[in-house]
Write an enzyme that holds these catalytic residues in place. Sequence first.
Site, PDB file in Angstrom:
ATOM      1  CE1 TYR A  24      -6.960   4.058  -0.936  1.00 19.13           C
ATOM      2  CE2 TYR A  24      -6.599   1.806  -1.667  1.00 19.13           C
ATOM      3  CZ  TYR A  24      -6.779   2.718  -0.655  1.00 19.13           C
ATOM      4  OH  TYR A  24      -6.784   2.299   0.649  1.00 19.13           O
TER       5      TYR A  24
ATOM      6  CD  GLU B 262      -2.820  -1.173   2.423  1.00 22.04           C
ATOM      7  OE1 GLU B 262      -3.720  -0.321   2.519  1.00 22.04           O
ATOM      8  OE2 GLU B 262      -2.610  -2.046   3.294  1.00 22.04           O
TER       9      GLU B 262
ATOM     10  CG  ASP C 165     -13.910  -1.081   6.096  1.00 23.67           C
ATOM     11  OD1 ASP C 165     -14.221   0.115   6.245  1.00 23.67           O
ATOM     12  OD2 ASP C 165     -12.820  -1.450   5.626  1.00 23.67           O
TER      13      ASP C 165
ATOM     14  CB  SER D 100      -6.132  -1.469   0.014  1.00 26.77           C
ATOM     15  OG  SER D 100      -5.822  -0.355   0.807  1.00 26.77           O
TER      16      SER D 100
ATOM     17  NE  ARG E  26     -12.381   2.250   6.179  1.00 24.22           N
ATOM     18  CZ  ARG E  26     -11.186   1.984   5.651  1.00 24.22           C
ATOM     19  NH1 ARG E  26     -10.285   2.930   5.517  1.00 24.22           N
ATOM     20  NH2 ARG E  26     -10.894   0.746   5.273  1.00 24.22           N
TER      21      ARG E  26
ATOM     22  N   GLY F 177      -7.101   5.829   5.469  1.00 22.64           N
ATOM     23  CA  GLY F 177      -6.505   6.644   4.426  1.00 22.64           C
ATOM     24  C   GLY F 177      -6.892   8.111   4.532  1.00 22.64           C
TER      25      GLY F 177
ATOM     26  CG  ASN G 216      -7.551   1.036   7.954  1.00 25.04           C
ATOM     27  OD1 ASN G 216      -6.745   1.757   8.523  1.00 25.04           O
ATOM     28  ND2 ASN G 216      -7.401   0.647   6.701  1.00 25.04           N
TER      29      ASN G 216
ATOM     30  CD  GLU H 256     -10.797  -5.160   6.268  1.00 24.82           C
ATOM     31  OE1 GLU H 256      -9.867  -4.376   6.008  1.00 24.82           O
ATOM     32  OE2 GLU H 256     -10.993  -6.230   5.641  1.00 24.82           O
TER      33      GLU H 256
END
Length: 309
Positions: free
Chosen positions: A216, A14, A257, A150, A255, A276, A272, A270
Amino acid sequence: MSRVAVLKGGRSLEREVSLRSGARVEDALKRLGHEVHGLDVDHDLVRRLRDLRPDLCFLALHGRDGEDGTVQELLEILGVPYTGSGVSACIRCADKVLAKHHMVDAGLPTPDFFAFTETAFKELGAAEALGEIEERLAFPIVVKPADQGSALGLRIAREASQVPGALVAAFSYSSKVLLERHVRGRDLAVSVLDGRALPIVEAVPEGDMYDFDARYEIGRTSFVCPAQLPEAVAARAAELAVGVHELLGCRDVSRVDLLVDEAGDLHVLEVNVIPGMTETSLLPQAADAAGIAFDDLIARLAERALARA
């Protein structure tokens, strides 16, 4: 004014996303009046930090080394405060299997799963159990590396013949692979800032899957924030996100998800710990919807780190 080192780049898959996140963070910190030093993380990191002697490190280092507790452990040793979660929370969140076991133990909804190491397949004959796994999870099955972000290495096997190839792809990214029941639904992200859920973002990719390119490449995905959800579902999603954030020991920001299926049931995928900060990233969108400008978000995270100094 503080001397801030922004850690970015590194050696993970990443890397390019991390460089983009780091650049936006650096620009914001400069606008806020800080002395900013961007550090592309490499084998010389400790020496460079000792020479620089920053007041804090702002972590924009995605993937391995950045989100798995490695760089956090080094900064603890050096006595440099840093943004985001501590070592143990990072370890729990970076390992999707470990995180999901914590969720199951706490009674939080996450898709059914099995996980195996490469050793289990090579030396314990785990491949012989694939039939039973497929029967219990039912097709389609999500196959993904246990410790990549990602959507890297993620494949959806829609029939038995596709499972071996999906496993090979996942094992090329990690020594441990997660096989998970596929949930057909809408992709939601709930960012948690200082223990409170921000407005929910729904990602609507132009294709069938919210993969790396969809995340992205500008224009590949449309985002709805706040997500158009029934009030009860939105409240439950926020409650789940805060609950998972606290369960795994996260601090400052994370974050979470999730998927919401056609029946309105939520499934946590999951967490994070270093979300980002790019132009298409979900945390800045959620903060903006909550009335928090990007510079103010960066300032808040830096202030939390400095307060721990």
